[in-house]
Structure formats: structure tokens, C-alpha cells
Write a protein that holds these residues in place. Structure first.
Motif, PDB file in Angstrom:
ATOM      1  N   HIS A 194      -6.426   1.072  -4.023  1.00 21.40           N
ATOM      2  CA  HIS A 194      -5.007   0.139  -3.771  1.00 21.40           C
ATOM      3  C   HIS A 194      -5.200   0.806  -5.410  1.00 21.40           C
ATOM      4  CE1 HIS A 194      -0.622  -1.078  -3.940  1.00 21.40           C
ATOM      5  NE2 HIS A 194      -1.037  -2.334  -4.300  1.00 21.40           N
ATOM      6  N   ASN A 238      -9.869  -4.206  -0.853  1.00 17.78           N
ATOM      7  CA  ASN A 238      -9.375  -2.990  -0.355  1.00 17.78           C
ATOM      8  C   ASN A 238      -8.205  -2.395  -2.313  1.00 17.78           C
ATOM      9  OD1 ASN A 238      -9.139  -3.173   2.220  1.00 17.78           O
ATOM     10  ND2 ASN A 238      -7.601  -3.768   2.712  1.00 17.78           N
ATOM     11  N   PRO A 261       0.556  -1.423  -0.560  1.00 24.73           N
ATOM     12  CA  PRO A 261      -0.118  -0.414  -0.147  1.00 24.73           C
ATOM     13  C   PRO A 261       1.104   1.257   0.352  1.00 24.73           C
ATOM     14  CG  PRO A 261      -0.805  -1.664   1.701  1.00 24.73           C
ATOM     15  CD  PRO A 261       0.427  -2.259   1.076  1.00 24.73           C
ATOM     16  N   THR A 284      -5.330  -8.128  -1.186  1.00 19.34           N
ATOM     17  CA  THR A 284      -6.539  -8.307   0.016  1.00 19.34           C
ATOM     18  C   THR A 284      -7.602  -7.701  -0.984  1.00 19.34           C
ATOM     19  OG1 THR A 284      -4.533  -7.731   1.450  1.00 19.34           O
ATOM     20  CG2 THR A 284      -6.716  -6.869   1.604  1.00 19.34           C
TER      21      THR A 284
END
Lengths: 328, 328
Positions: A102, A98, A77, A95
Motif C-alpha cells: 500500500h 499489506n 487500496p 491490514t
């Protein structure tokens, strides 16, 4: 001229990328970056420098594509957007929840710098995502199922290791055979989490530890194990090393759908993977997409992409003519 | 606004496209073209005109993508380049050896007219080609295998029907189970034609025909049967209709390769299809790629493409954001 590759982060995945670059004659490894003391890191390729991550900008003009090999929890990230300011980048951010955030961060950075980024490359997200997309687009009416395993889940193994009295552990995710065969038969079953996968744990406990408590803590752990039928085997450290030393994984994406004016015809599309080494396979996917990033960048494509955006031919070292002739 | 689809040629494949368009709410069938007398052709969709192929230009501005549903032997080599002068076109040209020449002809026509064409869409060529490409690009060192069946080969069934004394026939192509399992085990065997597939024939003979001669003529037929272990079953017309009336097919593409510094890890990638109706599945692939052609054309892409050139996301009715969120 070779595609000049940099590896950022040198764990299992970074070593996997290094091996994959060796298998692709149109690529050349030019540097490995680490946050450890560079002189303490031994790599597999002779003559390639290991540099400190802080010195990455010194290689700005010598690397065509940087392959990021850090973790999704805290490394990528931060690292992918930061490096996209200076390099074409590939990462395996996995993930799922997310990914949109991102994507936005990396897209902002790469758009501003005029670089090309491809994120969430690997097998899930990655090849499994692609196959979900193709299969759903072809069979507009149907159900898509993803099964993982039999394979080692690093996250679940880590969760067990954090329990008091546990010295080491390995957790296998296992598809339920009955669920898998119902799906393959085109029965389109509705499956709960528990009905799709079981979890099998091999645990090395400290001498004198309360095994019943450890087993209970594993089986009731929320998110990780509570929703699954979980089996716990206590074994010795020797047995763990001997029989559970690898990092195999795999799984399948299955879409089953119907066609015909009365939906009278059933079709099943299945994509499956059996992998001896999860990180080396992921690394091989990353490396193929590094070639795509290089080409996209040379054509003027700027910003963040995912595997869903990349024309398949860009992954291959062969020309479009050769692909049409030999492989189509 | 819907994507306006035309169907050119109304046999099994054309009917399959018609059904697939019904399953895709962002598409609309606007006309079916036939070389037969239009009033003799009944289609499944109410209110859609059936027009003679000679009148196709009257619909030039009313069709976004024309899906060609003729055969590869004589129809498509002529029709696809001719129609690409006036329409965005999709075809399922499947004579592998002639794809490069067909590509050039269609590319010349579409480039000159400013239209977008996608050729050789289906499952082989098509989804199988894509999977050969992805798998070879990821596992740079390894072997790729394609198995077809168990399924009906129209070409082989036709070849049997041309033998004197044969009233009707159906031929199934069947993968050899031992070959398939050796490949799935990652053994990378070298396989002859005979070792990969067998051929199973169900034949209805005329009363009093010389069955031994028919069987011999089938089994020794060059190209079609001589290189295979072939089984011939003589059955009644009733049994053929009852048990062999469908057009099922399928098969799989398997790549098995190694990674690691000493090639110590083996990986197997498999893509497989089990299809109740070969033409309806092919039609569903054509229809998804019609969406891609429409989008590519709207973005200014001109000329001929194949499935290898098309970004996967273009096949889906969902937005890039939705795909990243829901499916990646």
C-alpha cells in the motif's frame, strides 16, 4: 487561515473525524464525500456540503487535506492512491501485512502529483507502532508485547454474523490477566496466541436455531477463533442492544528490557489506551496527522509517510517555542 | 561504519551511556572525557582512552556524536554550547524552566558551527514530554497529568543531607494512589501539589542528634517538602545501604479526554515507566537520540533540536522499509 479538511467516506470513522475537526479551532470542514446519494446523507455540521464521491475533483483547490474514512479491505487500496493524485491524503489502512505494498502505491501516486500522504494512521497501526519503535530503540535488549482489549473486534463480530442462524453478534477481545501481569513484572514470558488473549462472544440466534452447532462453528473457525479460548453467550436482541451497543477498545504495548554492564537493571515501558469509542479515537489521531500533512506539504515534503516519519511537533497546533516552554 | 560516540563526563549517567553503547552494535565508544585526572578514572570498556576534558578538541574529527553526561545546574549550561561549536551533541538538560534559554544558546552555537544538537533528552524532559505532546494533540479537549515515582529524587535526597546532624539520606517521591486512580478513571480531578505526591525520607542521623529537629527541618523545608505530606524514617547506615542503595524511578503521563458531538465518549491514554536505574534508562534514551543526531547531521540538519522535532524512525537502527514491514 484554517486547514481546510475534506472527509471521504461517511460511516463511524467519518463521523468521528467530523467531531474531531470541531475540537480543533485551526481546522475547518469544507466537504463530505459519499458514494451514497448525497441528499440521503445527513451530517452533524450545518452549512457543509455533502457531495458525491464522483464529484471530488470539483473541490481540488478548496481542500488542504483529504481524510479517507473507508475500509482497508477494498476501499483504501484503491481510494488512497487515486486521491493522492490530486490531494494531500491521510488514511487508516490497517491490514498490517499489506502495508508495504500500500505504501508503494500511495508513494508512487503522491510523488508523481507532488502531494503529501500519511498512511496507516490510528492506534494500531499508529500510536502502538510508534510506541513499539520508541521502546525498542531505547531498550535495545528486551521483548515487546502488544495486547488488545478489552474491546470489540469488528472483524470477528462480522465473522460470527455470517454463521447460519445468527441474527447479530458482538465479539470482545480480552487480554489474559496472568499474561499481562507476567509481562508487566518484566518476566519476558514466551506466550502463544492462546496464552495472550481470550475471545468472548455475545450472540443473538434465530428462534429455534441449533445453538450447539452455532457455538461449535464459532469455536472452530480457523484464523478467527480456533487458536483462542472462546466463550459464547447467547443473549436476546434487547440485551445485545442495551449492554453491547458501544464500540469500546484499547490495549497496551509493553517493552521490558535490561541495562547495565551485567544486565542487572530491569525497565518496563508501557503505553496503554482505554477507549470508549474506537472509531472516534482513530478519527482523532487521523485529524492530528492531517495537521502534520498540511505542514509537511507546505514545507515541500512530497510522497508517502507513516507515523514513524513525522516529527511529533507537527501534530500540535502550538508553535515550537510554546511547546518547548510549556510542555517539554 | 559505526557511529563513533564520545562520552563527556563519567558519573552514573556516563557509565550508563557506556553500557548502552555496548547494547547497540551500530555504535562504537571512542573516548571518555573527564575533568578528573584521566589516569584515576577506570572505565568498563577495554581499549578505549580516557582523556582530560581540556583535550577534547584533539578528538574533533574522530567523534560523530558527543553525549554530555554532566549536571543541569552548572555543567550543561556551559558545556553544551561550548562543545556544540565543534561536535554534534546530545544532552539531558532537565531544568524545565530554563530550557528555552538553554535551547537558544545551544542553537546559536550549533547553527554557527554547522553541527546538530539535541537537548533535554531523557524521560522527563524527554519521553514524558513526547507523550504529553502526542496525547494532547490527539485528544484536543482533556486534561494531562504527570506523576513521578515511586522513585528516588536525587535533589531531595541532597537537600536532606545538608541538614545538620544528617549523615546520609534517600528520598522517595510517591504518587498518591487515590489521585492516580481518579485520573485513570477519567474523572479529570483538580489536584493540588499535596494531593498528587507524598515524600518518604530514609535518614541516617549522627549519634545523639536531635531527631525531632531534623524531622521538623525536613518537613518544613520550602519548595522541597513544605507543600507535601512527608514521612521521615530514621534508620541505620547499614539499612540504608542494604535496602536503599539503588536509584529506581518511574512515573506516568496520563491524558484523559472526550470525543463525540456531545462529548459522550471518554478516552484515557497512559504512558508509564518502571525503572530499576534512573541514570541507565536516561542513558539509553540519550544513546538512541545520538543515532538520530548522527542521521540528522548527515542529512544536513543544523542547529538545536529537541525530542519533539525528531522523526521517530531516526532512533532505530532499522531501515524505513524494515520498520514499515515489521513494526508498523
Amino acid at each position: 487561515m484554517s486547514i481546510r479538511i475534506g472527509i471521504y467516506g461517511y460511516g463511524n470513522l467519518g463521523r468521528g473525524v467530523e467531531c474531531a475537526v470541531h475540537q480543533n479551532p485551526d481546522m475547518e470542514l469544507v466537504a463530505v464525500f459519499t458514494r451514497r446519494a448525497p441528499e440521503s446523507v445527513r451530517i452533524l455540521t450545518e452549512g457543509v456540503p455533502v457531495l458525491h464521491a464522483d464529484d471530488v475533483l470539483s473541490m481540488k483547490d478548496k481542500i488542504d487535506v483529504m481524510i479517507l474514512c473507508g475500509g482497508s479491505a477494498t476501499d483504501l487500496p484503491v481510494q488512497t492512491p487515486a486521491l493522492a493524485k490530486h490531494f494531500n491524503v491521510i488514511d487508516s489502512f490497517d491490514t498490517h501485512a499489506n502495508i508495504p505494498a500500500h505504501f508503494e502505491r500511495v508513494n508512487d501516486a503522491a510523488s508523481a502529483s507532488g502531494k503529501t500522504a500519511i498512511i496507516s494512521v490510528g492506534w494500531d497501526p499508529g500510536m502502538f507502532s510508534l510506541n513499539r519503535l520508541y521502546a525498542q530503540s531505547i531498550l535495545a535488549e528486551g521483548e515487546t508485547y502488544t495486547f488488545w482489549g478489552r474491546g470489540v473486534s469488528q472483524g470477528h463480530s462480522d465473522a460470527i454474523r455470517r454463521i447460519e442462524g445468527v441474527l447479530d453478534a458482538k465479539q470482545y477481545t480480552v487480554p489474559v490477566p496472568e499474561a499481562l501481569s507476567a509481562v508487566r513484572n518484566g518476566e519476558n514470558p514466551t506466550l502463544t496466541t492462546r496464552e495472550k488473549h481470550t475471545r468472548e462472544c455475545f450472540v443473538v440466534a434465530e428462534e429455534g436455531a441449533d445453538l450447539a452447532r452455532i457455538e461449535r462453528e464459532i469455536k472452530t473457525m480457523p484464523n478467527y477463533f480456533a487458536d483462542y479460548d472462546t466463550t459464547v453467550h447467547f443473549i436476546s436482541m434487547d440485551e445485545l442492544r442495551e449492554k453491547h451497543g458501544g464500540i469500546p477498545h484499547g490495549g497496551c504495548v509493553i517493552r521490558s528490557g535490561k541495562t547495565g554492564i551485567a544486565k542487572e537493571h530491569r525497565h518496563v515501558i508501557e503505553y496503554s489506551l482505554k477507549l470508549d469509542s474506537n472509531p472516534e479515537f482513530t478519527a482523532s489521531v487521523l485529524t492530528a496527522y492531517a495537521r502534520a500533512a498540511y505542514r509537511l506539504h507546505n514545507e515541500g515534503a512530497v510522497g508517502c509517510k507513516t507515523v514513524l516519519d513525522v516529527p511529533p511537533a507537527y501534530l500540535s497546533p502550538k508553535s515550537a517555542e510554546a511547546l518547548r516552554k510549556e510542555l517539554l
